[in-house]
Design a protein around this motif. Structure first.
Motif: not given
Length: 329
Positions: A262, A294, A296, A313, A316-317, A319-321, A323-324
């Protein structure tokens, strides 16, 4: 074994004797150092070619000359001339499958600037109409046309845009990164990153090495009598080549190396500290690496050289990664 490696080995064994965690009996690490995600601002990831990428960008449309920031025109021309073959050699592609070359690099940068502006406007940002003033410096917007109602960019004048960038903060002298040992520069740059334990610094590019004109610093054609190509064929030169490789992710992305899956990469649209080419190439190389899940990547609107300018931002990215990654098999 290189002297620096021997010292590291001795320190590691000493760490084991002192009871340090994660060090084996022979001084090797027993802990994994995998990196799940990378958040990178203005990545300077290809120092060996950073100078030529910088000069290409800021001479392609005569930016240096038009801005009156061209103290070493011969050097700028010489460095910029090497960009085409360098870019071709990377073998990168854009999302449409077309090769990313010198011929379409400027157009690709333009597309990224347009995307940056439109993302900014979609989030409520306001860009002054063409001919109006920028709120931060009261200068005239003479390079970007936007439609405030649709949030779209209708045109960008790349010549005026690059002039706006370098008038916000003056360009570095050519060469921009491998400067020490050249009296034409301000003796800054990244040269202190390279060399041997006995050297304060070393030039790490062909141009700077062959044009070093500071007598007595122990490096360069002037002191050693060896050209760059002759020097890197010897052991001290091999050390420099290895150092350049070790600090350059581009040497490993797309290979058998275990690339982080990521990546969050930002480079401000007003950040002139390195060429936009560098972060753009990094993003395209990552997107082509099958191990990367990913990328970004974006030019951060109206932002200069800095980091952490979009913490909510970026976090947040992250945290999302996380989870993924946790949900991945």
């Amino acid at each position: 074994m290189l002297r620096g490696q021997a010292h590291d080995h001795q320190r590691a064994r000493g760490g084991r004797a002192a009871g340090a965690a994660g060090i084996s009996e022979n001084g090797e690490s027993t802990l994994r150092d995998d990196v799940l995600a990378v958040v990178s601002y203005c990545p300077i990831t290809d120092l060996g070619n950073a100078d030529l990428s910088y000069e290409w960008l800021y001479t392609k449309l005569d930016t240096r000359a038009l801005a009156g920031q061209d103290p070493n025109p011969r050097g700028s021309i010489e460095l910029a001339a090497k960009f085409k073959s360098y870019q071709q050699g990377l073998g990168l592609k854009n999302a449409d499958g077309q090769p990313l070359t010198e011929a379409n690099m400027l157009a690709t940068i333009r597309q990224e600037v347009v995307r940056s502006a439109e993302v900014f406007m979609s989030n409520g940002g306001i860009i002054p109409a063409f001919g109006d003033t920028w709120s931060d410096d009261n200068s005239i917007n003479d390079w970007i046309h936007v439609n405030a109602q649709t949030g779209k960019v209708s045109d960008i004048d790349m010549e005026r845009y690059l002039l706006y960038v370098v008038n916000k903060r003056a360009l570095k002298t050519a060469p921009a990164f491998d400067q020490k040992g050249l009296t034409v520069t301000k003796a800054e740059g990244e040269s202190n990153l390279f060399g041997t334990p006995e050297q304060l610094y070393s030039n790490f590019t062909e141009y700077a090495w062959d044009n070093n004109d500071v007598p007595g610093d122990g490096i360069g054609l002037d002191d050693t009598g060896l050209s760059w190509r002759q020097h890197i064929a010897r052991e001290p030169g091999n050390v420099l080549v290895e150092q350049l490789k070790l600090v350059n992710p581009m040497e490993y992305i797309g290979t058998d190396a275990d690339t982080s899956p990521y990546w969050y990469v930002r480079h401000g649209t007003l950040d002139r500290d390195t060429s936009f080419v560098i972060s753009l190439n990094l993003s395209r190389a990552l997107q082509a690496d099958a191990k990367v899940r990913d990328v970004d990547y974006r030019l951060a609107w109206h932002t200069g050289h800095a980091g952490n300018y979009d913490v909510p931002e970026a976090m947040g990215w992250v945290a999302e990664k996380l989870k993924q990654a946790d949900a991945a098999p």
